[in-house]
Design a protein around this motif. Sequence first.
Motif, PDB file in Angstrom:
ATOM      1  N   PRO A 293      29.357  -6.050 -20.884  1.00  0.00           N
ATOM      2  CA  PRO A 293      29.911  -6.902 -19.871  1.00  0.00           C
ATOM      3  C   PRO A 293      30.167  -6.058 -18.529  1.00  0.00           C
ATOM      4  N   SER A 294      30.598  -4.784 -18.752  1.00  0.00           N
ATOM      5  CA  SER A 294      31.247  -3.874 -17.621  1.00  0.00           C
ATOM      6  C   SER A 294      29.967  -3.786 -16.511  1.00  0.00           C
ATOM      7  N   ASP A 295      28.593  -3.556 -17.276  1.00  0.00           N
ATOM      8  CA  ASP A 295      27.452  -3.533 -16.379  1.00  0.00           C
ATOM      9  C   ASP A 295      27.001  -4.808 -15.696  1.00  0.00           C
ATOM     10  N   SER A 296      27.257  -5.941 -16.714  1.00  0.00           N
ATOM     11  CA  SER A 296      27.035  -7.180 -15.936  1.00  0.00           C
ATOM     12  C   SER A 296      27.800  -7.400 -14.762  1.00  0.00           C
ATOM     13  N   LEU A 297      28.927  -7.212 -14.600  1.00  0.00           N
ATOM     14  CA  LEU A 297      29.858  -7.512 -13.672  1.00  0.00           C
ATOM     15  C   LEU A 297      29.405  -6.512 -12.374  1.00  0.00           C
ATOM     16  N   ALA A 404      20.100   4.098 -12.270  1.00  0.00           N
ATOM     17  CA  ALA A 404      19.446   5.118 -11.492  1.00  0.00           C
ATOM     18  C   ALA A 404      20.008   5.332 -10.088  1.00  0.00           C
ATOM     19  N   GLU A 405      20.356   4.113  -9.589  1.00  0.00           N
ATOM     20  CA  GLU A 405      21.087   4.031  -8.119  1.00  0.00           C
ATOM     21  C   GLU A 405      22.558   4.452  -8.473  1.00  0.00           C
ATOM     22  N   TYR A 406      23.266   4.077  -9.476  1.00  0.00           N
ATOM     23  CA  TYR A 406      24.766   4.416  -9.216  1.00  0.00           C
ATOM     24  C   TYR A 406      25.218   5.105 -10.578  1.00  0.00           C
ATOM     25  N   GLY A 407      24.289   5.495 -11.354  1.00  0.00           N
ATOM     26  CA  GLY A 407      24.837   6.332 -12.701  1.00  0.00           C
ATOM     27  C   GLY A 407      25.276   5.360 -13.631  1.00  0.00           C
ATOM     28  N   ASP A 504      23.415  11.545 -14.426  1.00  0.00           N
ATOM     29  CA  ASP A 504      22.054  12.192 -14.347  1.00  0.00           C
ATOM     30  C   ASP A 504      21.097  11.236 -15.183  1.00  0.00           C
ATOM     31  N   ALA A 505      19.860  10.768 -14.138  1.00  0.00           N
ATOM     32  CA  ALA A 505      19.156   9.436 -14.806  1.00  0.00           C
ATOM     33  C   ALA A 505      18.464  10.081 -16.116  1.00  0.00           C
TER      34      ALA A 505
END
Length: 542
Positions: A293-297, A404-407, A504-505
């Motif tokens: 849910p955190s990534d979804s937001l 990759a863009e935000y961590g 780090d990706a």
Amino acid sequence: MIKTVATTPFDGQKPGTSGLRKKVPVFAQPNYAENFIQSIFDSLEGFAGETLVIGGDGRYFNREVIQIAIKMAAANGFGKVMVGQGGILSTPAASNVIRKYKAFGGIVLSASHNPGGPNEDFGIKYNIGNGGPAPEKITDAIYARTKVIDTYKIADVADIDLDKVGTQTVEGMTVEVIDPVADYVELMESLFDFGAIRALIAGGTRVVIDSMGAVTGPYATEILEKRLGAPAGSVRNSTPLPDFGGHHPDPNLVHAKELYDDVMSPEGPDFGAASDGDGDRNMVVGKGMFVTPSDSLAIIAANATVAPGYSQGIAGIARSMPTSAAADRVAEKLGIGMYETPTGWKFFGNLLDAGKATVCGEESFGTGSDHVREKDGLWAVLFWLNILAARKQSVAQIVKAHWAEYGRNYYSRHDYEEVDTDAANGLMAHLRDSLASLPGQTFGALEVEAADDFAYHDPIDGSVSKNQGIRILFKGGSRVVFRLSGTGTAGATLRVYVERYEPDAARHGIDTQEALADLIAAAEHFAQIKTRTGRETPTVIT
């Protein structure tokens, strides 16, 4: 005829983060529901002749309490009640009806994601005129009234026909039974590119939604199958049932495991989603990727402009304190406001009304925006489908590109359900007593940088909400949060939130529990969970 009935107070009618929730046998006691509903009305002013919206998630005892609420609204001077056909209104749909028809407020009958049935959970909450949950000043007044109430008013009339759309009358008050789905579908069509989503599905993307025998079935069927062209049966468990068909209507990896396993199988759907009892929560799963849910937001916020209703961009993002900081990084890049609030959707209301935030979310599978004043499960699912259609990528590709863009914020919640209340309170007291001494302490390679009991200062009305959760913050940005949930009906639910930021990706493919193992051990060390609760492991890990 209007009757005034003598009554006496019941102990424990204190609304939690989402109203009053108890077991059905508690609510079924003579005068119990009546006392609470009258206490709501006694805590409000200026509603004579105004409109009240009433609806619920269809769980056991829903219809009975709706009849009571209608008769009490008539006796207390409301001019009109709008009620969903069959007593059905999802929580976001109820919020929309309140807002669209400028109602004074609404009574929403639900215990959200909690089980339903004769011996399971029931709930009542009051929503104000903006469509959102009542703020603490109102819920505090309601609770104060429940402790001294001595009479309630009710119309002594026959039950109304909840299944027939149209207008009826109760003691001079108009009762309008409405189609519970139509207004909500119209709203969704105004926000999302249904044509693009229809083309996505027509192009072969298989989409399934599990309504878990709960309220979103009719909404999802109308939208996904009838409007967007998904094959019949794409909405599973689509009939709202009083016991949710035996499902625990909490859309997480435990209770929606069958859907998860299906999407993850080689021959399974490309995209899956599940919703909860009253329709305000969601789980999103893509082939090879569960979306937290955190990534979804964060991903919805980062991609908001692909949806027509948000094409001009968003004003800001709000998240509950336990939700991961993934959205913070999006807000920083977009140059917009970021707001951290206590858990409870009511805390977003002022920010949304003031235009400070457009999208908001909680880690407990709740996401929403300023289109209503509740979290909205189907809204989140449609936003994801709109993103898939616009970007022409899979869920997994979109999530990995975002990391990759935000961590990546590795994040997990460990729930210890139905813990002895005294033991849970003792654990929290122990942590509070330790706050001053925690900074500087180490556990393995982790060093505590700061610790506090989160307090929120509302930037709009200046109100202060204290004791909202214990935070232990470690050097490098990791943290552990402890709080007691206000949504259970038996014992206490201890929630432990664990988070680590990984820029780090090359390290984004680690198993979440493995990536958080040292923080999970630190949580046990500082809180003494096993010793104080007797629990060796969490009930649910999400």
